[in-house]
Design a protein around this motif. Structure first.
Motif, PDB file in Angstrom:
ATOM      1  N   ILE A  31       0.875  -1.171   0.000  1.00  0.00           N
ATOM      2  CA  ILE A  31       0.000   0.000   0.000  1.00  0.00           C
ATOM      3  C   ILE A  31       0.913   1.223   0.000  1.00  0.00           C
ATOM      4  N   TYR A  32       0.653   2.137  -0.903  1.00  0.00           N
ATOM      5  CA  TYR A  32       1.430   3.376  -0.978  1.00  0.00           C
ATOM      6  C   TYR A  32       0.565   4.518  -0.483  1.00  0.00           C
ATOM      7  N   GLY A  33       1.201   5.526   0.066  1.00  0.00           N
ATOM      8  CA  GLY A  33       0.474   6.683   0.549  1.00  0.00           C
ATOM      9  C   GLY A  33       1.393   7.870   0.714  1.00  0.00           C
ATOM     10  N   GLY A  34       0.779   8.984   1.044  1.00  0.00           N
ATOM     11  CA  GLY A  34       1.555  10.199   1.242  1.00  0.00           C
ATOM     12  C   GLY A  34       0.876  11.142   2.212  1.00  0.00           C
ATOM     13  N   PRO A  35       1.676  12.018   2.809  1.00  0.00           N
ATOM     14  CA  PRO A  35       1.156  12.989   3.766  1.00  0.00           C
ATOM     15  C   PRO A  35       0.577  14.214   3.051  1.00  0.00           C
ATOM     16  N   PRO A  36      -0.187  15.052   3.779  1.00  0.00           N
ATOM     17  CA  PRO A  36      -0.749  16.249   3.162  1.00  0.00           C
ATOM     18  C   PRO A  36       0.298  17.295   2.801  1.00  0.00           C
ATOM     19  N   LEU A  37       1.465  17.240   3.406  1.00  0.00           N
ATOM     20  CA  LEU A  37       2.545  18.170   3.066  1.00  0.00           C
ATOM     21  C   LEU A  37       3.834  17.385   2.891  1.00  0.00           C
ATOM     22  N   GLY A  38       4.677  17.834   2.018  1.00  0.00           N
ATOM     23  CA  GLY A  38       5.956  17.170   1.801  1.00  0.00           C
ATOM     24  C   GLY A  38       5.954  16.379   0.516  1.00  0.00           C
ATOM     25  N   GLN A  39       7.031  16.481  -0.211  1.00  0.00           N
ATOM     26  CA  GLN A  39       7.163  15.842  -1.521  1.00  0.00           C
ATOM     27  C   GLN A  39       7.705  14.423  -1.343  1.00  0.00           C
ATOM     28  N   ASN A  40       7.046  13.653  -0.468  1.00  0.00           N
ATOM     29  CA  ASN A  40       7.507  12.309  -0.192  1.00  0.00           C
ATOM     30  C   ASN A  40       6.328  11.336  -0.123  1.00  0.00           C
ATOM     31  N   LEU A  41       6.660  10.042  -0.020  1.00  0.00           N
ATOM     32  CA  LEU A  41       5.623   9.024   0.072  1.00  0.00           C
ATOM     33  C   LEU A  41       6.128   7.878   0.954  1.00  0.00           C
ATOM     34  N   PHE A  42       5.240   6.936   1.229  1.00  0.00           N
ATOM     35  CA  PHE A  42       5.609   5.771   2.012  1.00  0.00           C
ATOM     36  C   PHE A  42       4.979   4.538   1.389  1.00  0.00           C
ATOM     37  N   SER A  43       5.502   3.372   1.754  1.00  0.00           N
ATOM     38  CA  SER A  43       4.857   2.120   1.380  1.00  0.00           C
ATOM     39  C   SER A  43       4.693   1.274   2.645  1.00  0.00           C
ATOM     40  N   TYR A  44       3.660   0.455   2.630  1.00  0.00           N
ATOM     41  CA  TYR A  44       3.427  -0.469   3.736  1.00  0.00           C
ATOM     42  C   TYR A  44       3.191  -1.850   3.138  1.00  0.00           C
ATOM     43  N   ASP A  45       3.977  -2.818   3.587  1.00  0.00           N
ATOM     44  CA  ASP A  45       3.827  -4.194   3.154  1.00  0.00           C
ATOM     45  C   ASP A  45       3.098  -4.937   4.277  1.00  0.00           C
ATOM     46  N   PRO A  46       1.776  -5.203   4.125  1.00  0.00           N
ATOM     47  CA  PRO A  46       1.023  -5.859   5.200  1.00  0.00           C
ATOM     48  C   PRO A  46       1.522  -7.263   5.515  1.00  0.00           C
ATOM     49  N   ALA A  47       2.014  -7.989   4.516  1.00  0.00           N
ATOM     50  CA  ALA A  47       2.492  -9.351   4.752  1.00  0.00           C
ATOM     51  C   ALA A  47       3.709  -9.355   5.668  1.00  0.00           C
ATOM     52  N   LYS A  48       4.599  -8.398   5.498  1.00  0.00           N
ATOM     53  CA  LYS A  48       5.817  -8.307   6.314  1.00  0.00           C
ATOM     54  C   LYS A  48       5.677  -7.327   7.481  1.00  0.00           C
TER      55      LYS A  48
END
Length: 181
Positions: free
Chosen positions: A64-81
């Protein structure tokens, strides 16, 4: 001289008392020693603070990928791990990523400002920029002469596998556009 260290958030470059150059990113910085021409890229040494989530998107590999309301960055979350990965600045602009989608294992993101389109291969090393070898790589800025600045409608895959990006005009102007990539 600024091309030597590479990207910095919206060209936020600062000089120290010796004329060396510091470039700020979202979670890191680059530093150029002008005498030796050595470039150092370091993570800012503070704990990462929790952030709100502006958007979420799923990828074919289950992340799952996502990002915050501010900042030119993103994150990923691997639910299996149960693994959360926070990525640094994606493109060389201020603002934030409005949305990302998975297309054949690569993450396409559309961001404010200037409706910056980028591509990120999560299976390759992180090396942001605009070169063909960069990852993530800035592909295009859709602002053009029509000032389509903010990608409020996100990015979507449509007919024939094309990407459709909905934008609105700059502050105080009426109208919007659909860009096709």
């Amino acid at each position: 001289l600024f091309a030597k260290p590479g990207t910095a958030a919206n060209n936020r470059w600062y000089f120290d008392s010796k004329g060396n150059i510091l470039g700020l990113l979202v979670q890191s910085y680059v530093y150029l020693d002008r005498r030796t021409q050595k470039v150092v890229h370091r993570t800012i040494p503070v704990p990462r603070v929790p952030q709100d989530v502006k958007w979420l998107s799923t990828a074919a590999d289950g992340r799952i990928y996502g990002g915050p309301p501010l900042g030119q960055n993103l994150f990923s979350y691997d639910p299996a791990k149960r693994l959360l990965t926070s990525y640094d600045q994606v493109v060389d602009r201020t603002g934030e990523i409005y949305y990302s989608i998975d297309v054949d294992g690569k993450i396409y993101s559309i961001a404010y400002a200037e409706a910056g389109l980028s591509i990120f291969d999560p299976h390759r090393p992180w090396q942001p920029g605009e070169k063909p070898s960069s990852n993530p790589r800035a592909i295009a800025y859709l602002i053009g002469s029509k000032l389509q600045n903010r990608p409020v409608a996100g990015i979507h895959r449509g007919p024939m596998g094309l990407l459709y990006i909905g934008t609105q005009l700059d502050y105080g102007l009426l109208g919007g556009a659909i860009s096709v990539f």
